[in-house]
Design a protein around this motif. Structure first.
Motif, short mmCIF file in Angstrom:
data_model
loop_
_atom_site.label_atom_id
_atom_site.label_comp_id
_atom_site.label_asym_id
_atom_site.label_seq_id
_atom_site.Cartn_x
_atom_site.Cartn_y
_atom_site.Cartn_z
N LYS A 288 0.84 -1.19 0.00
CA LYS A 288 0.00 0.00 0.00
C LYS A 288 0.88 1.24 0.00
O LYS A 288 1.86 1.32 0.75
CB LYS A 288 -0.90 -0.01 1.24
N SER B 14 1.25 7.59 2.96
CA SER B 14 0.15 8.54 3.20
C SER B 14 0.47 9.96 2.74
O SER B 14 -0.38 10.84 2.87
CB SER B 14 -0.19 8.56 4.69
N LEU C 68 -6.34 9.49 -7.93
CA LEU C 68 -7.29 8.98 -6.94
C LEU C 68 -8.02 7.73 -7.43
O LEU C 68 -8.54 6.96 -6.61
CB LEU C 68 -8.30 10.06 -6.56
N ASN D 70 -5.39 4.95 -6.38
CA ASN D 70 -4.67 5.05 -5.12
C ASN D 70 -5.59 5.60 -4.03
O ASN D 70 -6.51 6.37 -4.33
CB ASN D 70 -3.45 5.98 -5.27
N PRO D 71 -5.33 5.26 -2.78
CA PRO D 71 -6.16 5.81 -1.69
C PRO D 71 -5.90 7.30 -1.50
O PRO D 71 -4.87 7.83 -1.94
CB PRO D 71 -5.69 5.00 -0.47
N VAL D 72 -6.83 7.95 -0.83
CA VAL D 72 -6.69 9.39 -0.57
C VAL D 72 -5.54 9.59 0.41
O VAL D 72 -5.50 8.97 1.49
CB VAL D 72 -7.99 9.96 0.01
N GLU E 89 -13.00 14.67 -2.39
CA GLU E 89 -12.15 13.71 -1.67
C GLU E 89 -10.93 14.37 -1.04
O GLU E 89 -10.39 13.87 -0.04
CB GLU E 89 -11.69 12.59 -2.61
#
Length: 244
Positions: free
Chosen positions: A72, A75, A125, A128-130, A151
């Motif tokens: 993953k 962040s 987006l 991929n995650p926010v 988002e």
């Protein structure tokens, strides 16, 4: 039960040869003619145009499988844009990487305005995650586009000065792309550049481990695991080294 067709159905060359040629092209700074010569040394006679067709057909699928199985992303998203020349015309290559330097996505566009930034945000987006935080230069298109995407409403936005080299994570990660550009003596069309670099980033990074941070034994162990994973991505039933 009906047996599904092979990924390489209709090709006369063995899957190991095809997957090896595609891997060489996107992993190393090699031209198609370089790969043609390397294969000829191994008694495989194939033209560079055939290798180009292999890369066009299989590169995208292999890159998608690599992205689907990797860890993953971090962040923090670092976004920047770099100028590339396509047949003498200036274009912008929009790029996004996480705090570890892993490429999240790219997009070749002609403009540098709010619409282009918004298009790039949405593309990133989708796959991929926010992120928790995004880091960009002081281009005003970024906050203008971010304000229109729900988002990203609560995502922290950090601005850095390009001259201060504070966004080194994004700046350093563009070096392989520049090397690729020089090796190919410049990119050609926007469509082919987008398609080629979209495959180049994930496949190259799949094998490009941070060797300077790993002991030799651990590096070899992890690299061997990456080769095993590649055989699964390419649907190989035998080790490619046994073919040549």
């Amino acid at each position: 039960m009906k047996k599904s067709k092979s990924l390489y159905h209709g090709h006369r060359f063995p899957p190991a040869v095809i997957s090896c040629a595609v891997r060489w092209y996107f992993r190393f700074q090699l031209r198609l003619r370089d790969i043609e010569e390397l294969l000829f040394e191994r008694e495989v006679v194939v033209t560079y145009e055939t290798i180009r067709c292999w890369c066009d057909k299989f590169g995208k699928g292999f890159a998608q499988r690599v992205k689907a199985t990797r860890c993953k992303p971090g962040s923090i998203g670092h976004l920047d844009e770099m100028f590339v020349s396509l047949r003498g015309e200036p274009y912008l290559l929009w790029r996004a990487v996480d705090e570890h330097g892993v490429e999240l996505d790219i997009l070749v566009q002609k403009r540098r305005d709010k619409a282009a930034a918004k298009r790039f945000f949405k593309r990133v987006l989708r796959s991929n995650p926010v992120p928790r935080k995004i880091v960009t230069d002081q281009l005003r298109s970024y906050p203008a586009a971010k304000a229109e995407i729900p988002e990203l409403a609560k995502v922290k936005h950090v601005f850095v000065k390009a001259a201060a080299r504070s966004n080194n994570r994004a700046g350093d990660s563009r070096q392989p792309t520049r090397e690729r550009e020089r090796r190919m003596r410049g990119f050609r069309s926007p469509k082919r550049t987008q398609k080629g670099l979209s495959c180049f980033g994930p496949i190259r990074q799949h094998f490009a481990l941070k060797r300077h941070l790993l002991p030799a034994a651990l590096y070899r162990k992890q690299l061997a695991a990456r080769f095993v994973a590649w055989c699964e991505f390419a649907e190989l039933t035998q080790n490619p080294s046994t073919v040549f």
